[in-house]
Design a protein around this motif. Structure first.
Motif, PDB file in Angstrom:
ATOM      1  N   LEU A   1       0.829  -1.203   0.000  1.00 20.48           N
ATOM      2  CA  LEU A   1       0.000   0.000   0.000  1.00 20.48           C
ATOM      3  C   LEU A   1       0.864   1.254   0.000  1.00 20.48           C
ATOM      4  CD1 LEU A   1      -2.583  -0.993   2.773  1.00 20.48           C
ATOM      5  CD2 LEU A   1      -2.987  -0.964   0.314  1.00 20.48           C
ATOM      6  N   THR A   2       0.398   2.281  -0.671  1.00 20.80           N
ATOM      7  CA  THR A   2       1.047   3.594  -0.557  1.00 20.80           C
ATOM      8  C   THR A   2       0.403   4.321   0.613  1.00 20.80           C
ATOM      9  OG1 THR A   2      -0.554   4.671  -2.006  1.00 20.80           O
ATOM     10  CG2 THR A   2       1.395   3.707  -3.067  1.00 20.80           C
ATOM     11  N   GLN A   3       1.004   5.441   0.993  1.00 21.65           N
ATOM     12  CA  GLN A   3       0.408   6.227   2.076  1.00 21.65           C
ATOM     13  C   GLN A   3      -0.982   6.705   1.670  1.00 21.65           C
ATOM     14  OE1 GLN A   3       3.305   9.295   2.908  1.00 21.65           O
ATOM     15  NE2 GLN A   3       4.420   7.999   4.339  1.00 21.65           N
ATOM     16  N   LYS A   4      -1.130   7.044   0.393  1.00 20.26           N
ATOM     17  CA  LYS A   4      -2.429   7.503  -0.091  1.00 20.26           C
ATOM     18  C   LYS A   4      -3.456   6.379  -0.024  1.00 20.26           C
ATOM     19  CE  LYS A   4      -4.635   9.696  -4.047  1.00 20.26           C
ATOM     20  NZ  LYS A   4      -4.472  10.239  -5.392  1.00 20.26           N
ATOM     21  N   ASP A   5      -3.059   5.160  -0.422  1.00 21.46           N
ATOM     22  CA  ASP A   5      -3.971   4.016  -0.373  1.00 21.46           C
ATOM     23  C   ASP A   5      -4.420   3.726   1.058  1.00 21.46           C
ATOM     24  OD1 ASP A   5      -3.676   3.704  -3.103  1.00 21.46           O
ATOM     25  OD2 ASP A   5      -2.127   2.160  -2.921  1.00 21.46           O
ATOM     26  N   LEU A   6      -3.461   3.749   1.971  1.00 24.73           N
ATOM     27  CA  LEU A   6      -3.786   3.481   3.368  1.00 24.73           C
ATOM     28  C   LEU A   6      -4.698   4.575   3.929  1.00 24.73           C
ATOM     29  CD1 LEU A   6      -3.481   1.771   5.902  1.00 24.73           C
ATOM     30  CD2 LEU A   6      -1.336   2.976   6.385  1.00 24.73           C
ATOM     31  N   GLY A   7      -4.387   5.814   3.584  1.00 22.53           N
ATOM     32  CA  GLY A   7      -5.226   6.927   4.040  1.00 22.53           C
ATOM     33  C   GLY A   7      -6.654   6.792   3.542  1.00 22.53           C
ATOM     34  N   THR A   8      -6.804   6.423   2.278  1.00 20.02           N
ATOM     35  CA  THR A   8      -8.141   6.229   1.709  1.00 20.02           C
ATOM     36  C   THR A   8      -8.861   5.087   2.413  1.00 20.02           C
ATOM     37  OG1 THR A   8      -7.306   6.969  -0.427  1.00 20.02           O
ATOM     38  CG2 THR A   8      -9.396   5.800  -0.429  1.00 20.02           C
ATOM     39  N   LYS A   9      -8.128   4.050   2.732  1.00 19.64           N
ATOM     40  CA  LYS A   9      -8.713   2.865   3.367  1.00 19.64           C
ATOM     41  C   LYS A   9      -9.275   3.181   4.758  1.00 19.64           C
ATOM     42  CE  LYS A   9      -7.609  -2.014   3.909  1.00 19.64           C
ATOM     43  NZ  LYS A   9      -6.593  -3.035   3.714  1.00 19.64           N
ATOM     44  N   ILE A  10      -8.605   4.077   5.488  1.00 17.89           N
ATOM     45  CA  ILE A  10      -9.064   4.405   6.847  1.00 17.89           C
ATOM     46  C   ILE A  10      -9.748   5.773   6.932  1.00 17.89           C
ATOM     47  CG2 ILE A  10      -7.284   2.950   7.882  1.00 17.89           C
ATOM     48  CD1 ILE A  10      -5.898   5.598   8.746  1.00 17.89           C
ATOM     49  N   ASN A  11     -10.024   6.374   5.776  1.00 18.79           N
ATOM     50  CA  ASN A  11     -10.690   7.688   5.724  1.00 18.79           C
ATOM     51  C   ASN A  11      -9.881   8.789   6.389  1.00 18.79           C
ATOM     52  OD1 ASN A  11     -12.858   6.971   4.201  1.00 18.79           O
ATOM     53  ND2 ASN A  11     -14.244   6.655   5.926  1.00 18.79           N
ATOM     54  N   GLU A  12      -8.604   8.817   6.141  1.00 17.97           N
ATOM     55  CA  GLU A  12      -7.730   9.886   6.621  1.00 17.97           C
ATOM     56  C   GLU A  12      -6.904  10.380   5.446  1.00 17.97           C
ATOM     57  OE1 GLU A  12      -7.760  11.290   9.569  1.00 17.97           O
ATOM     58  OE2 GLU A  12      -9.085   9.858  10.547  1.00 17.97           O
ATOM     59  N   LYS A  13      -6.346  11.580   5.591  1.00 18.91           N
ATOM     60  CA  LYS A  13      -5.509  12.137   4.527  1.00 18.91           C
ATOM     61  C   LYS A  13      -4.156  11.430   4.513  1.00 18.91           C
ATOM     62  CE  LYS A  13      -7.506  16.731   4.772  1.00 18.91           C
ATOM     63  NZ  LYS A  13      -7.275  18.141   5.014  1.00 18.91           N
TER      64      LYS A  13
ATOM     65  N   LEU B  11      -5.768   2.226  12.020  1.00 20.51           N
ATOM     66  CA  LEU B  11      -4.528   1.734  11.410  1.00 20.51           C
ATOM     67  C   LEU B  11      -4.278   0.278  11.791  1.00 20.51           C
ATOM     68  CD1 LEU B  11      -2.218   4.843  11.848  1.00 20.51           C
ATOM     69  CD2 LEU B  11      -2.884   3.811   9.687  1.00 20.51           C
ATOM     70  N   GLU B  12      -4.530  -0.061  13.062  1.00 19.78           N
ATOM     71  CA  GLU B  12      -4.333  -1.448  13.514  1.00 19.78           C
ATOM     72  C   GLU B  12      -5.215  -2.402  12.717  1.00 19.78           C
ATOM     73  OE1 GLU B  12      -3.067  -1.223  18.221  1.00 19.78           O
ATOM     74  OE2 GLU B  12      -5.179  -1.283  17.713  1.00 19.78           O
ATOM     75  N   ARG B  13      -6.496  -2.022  12.549  1.00 20.62           N
ATOM     76  CA  ARG B  13      -7.415  -2.906  11.817  1.00 20.62           C
ATOM     77  C   ARG B  13      -7.033  -3.024  10.349  1.00 20.62           C
ATOM     78  NH1 ARG B  13     -11.168  -0.221  15.098  1.00 20.62           N
ATOM     79  NH2 ARG B  13     -11.790   1.158  13.402  1.00 20.62           N
ATOM     80  N   ALA B  14      -6.612  -1.909   9.740  1.00 19.17           N
ATOM     81  CA  ALA B  14      -6.283  -1.927   8.310  1.00 19.17           C
ATOM     82  C   ALA B  14      -4.990  -2.684   8.037  1.00 19.17           C
ATOM     83  CB  ALA B  14      -6.162  -0.499   7.799  1.00 19.17           C
ATOM     84  N   LEU B  15      -4.019  -2.578   8.958  1.00 20.33           N
ATOM     85  CA  LEU B  15      -2.707  -3.199   8.735  1.00 20.33           C
ATOM     86  C   LEU B  15      -2.577  -4.568   9.388  1.00 20.33           C
ATOM     87  CD1 LEU B  15      -0.518  -0.018   9.257  1.00 20.33           C
ATOM     88  CD2 LEU B  15      -1.114  -1.091   7.083  1.00 20.33           C
ATOM     89  N   GLY B  16      -3.406  -4.838  10.392  1.00 17.82           N
ATOM     90  CA  GLY B  16      -3.351  -6.133  11.061  1.00 17.82           C
ATOM     91  C   GLY B  16      -2.183  -6.264  12.016  1.00 17.82           C
ATOM     92  N   VAL B  17      -1.670  -5.153  12.534  1.00 22.07           N
ATOM     93  CA  VAL B  17      -0.578  -5.194  13.518  1.00 22.07           C
ATOM     94  C   VAL B  17      -0.943  -4.338  14.720  1.00 22.07           C
ATOM     95  CG1 VAL B  17       1.245  -5.597  11.825  1.00 22.07           C
ATOM     96  CG2 VAL B  17       0.649  -3.276  12.428  1.00 22.07           C
ATOM     97  N   LYS B  18      -0.335  -4.672  15.860  1.00 25.51           N
ATOM     98  CA  LYS B  18      -0.558  -3.901  17.079  1.00 25.51           C
ATOM     99  C   LYS B  18       0.251  -2.613  17.023  1.00 25.51           C
ATOM    100  CE  LYS B  18      -1.144  -5.400  21.037  1.00 25.51           C
ATOM    101  NZ  LYS B  18      -1.201  -5.891  22.385  1.00 25.51           N
TER     102      LYS B  18
END
Length: 153
Positions: free
Chosen positions: A96-108, A130-137
């Motif tokens: 994922l790019t930072q943009k992709d991750l941001g879109t996934k969690i509704n953040e910039k 972020l924890e839910r989207a990435l699957g890490v603590k």
């Protein structure tokens, strides 16, 4: 003289003021003029911030903010570097790019960049997303460890 012989003028400066004079003459100096006469204000004091969005032209807000920060006991805590590294590493592993991750969690994407660089002030809601989207603590012990599923009883 009849009513037909009188001239009626309609328009500006036709009524007399309270002094009985014609032409809408002023009664006396305005409050501004009186204050200027006694030296209470100078020419530059009038409408300095007219037409701008500045509420108080004479107040230096940046200076006040600095004074407020000096009075704080401690500055707000930033995200730990280990949290930023865990976010970046797991994001890259998922491709994922930072943009992709941001879109996934509704953040910039800017928010993701701040968390990864350790400049962000931690927000539990954002960390949980972020924890839910990435699957890490990302909170508590074992930062970067895989996020376990629901507890079994």
């Amino acid at each position: 003289m009849s009513d037909w012989d009188t001239t009626t003028v309609i328009g500006r400066n036709t009524r007399g003021g309270q002094s009985g004079g014609g032409g809408g003459a002023r009664q006396g100096p305005t409050a501004y003029e009186r204050a200027k006469a006694v030296g209470a204000i100078t020419e530059n004091d009038r409408k300095v911030a007219a037409g701008t969005n500045k509420a108080h032209s004479g107040v230096d807000h940046a200076h006040l903010a600095k004074l407020d920060r000096e009075n704080e006991v401690a500055p707000p805590a930033k995200v730990a570097p280990s949290v930023g590294k865990a976010i970046a590493q797991s994001r890259q592993e998922k491709g994922l790019t930072q943009k992709d991750l941001g879109t996934k969690i509704n953040e910039k994407p800017q928010v993701i960049a701040e968390y990864e660089s350790g400049k962000a002030i931690p927000n539990p809601a954002i960390l949980a997303k972020l924890e839910r989207a990435l699957g890490v603590k990302l909170r508590g012990k074992d930062i970067g460890a895989p996020l376990g599923g629901p507890k079994k009883s």
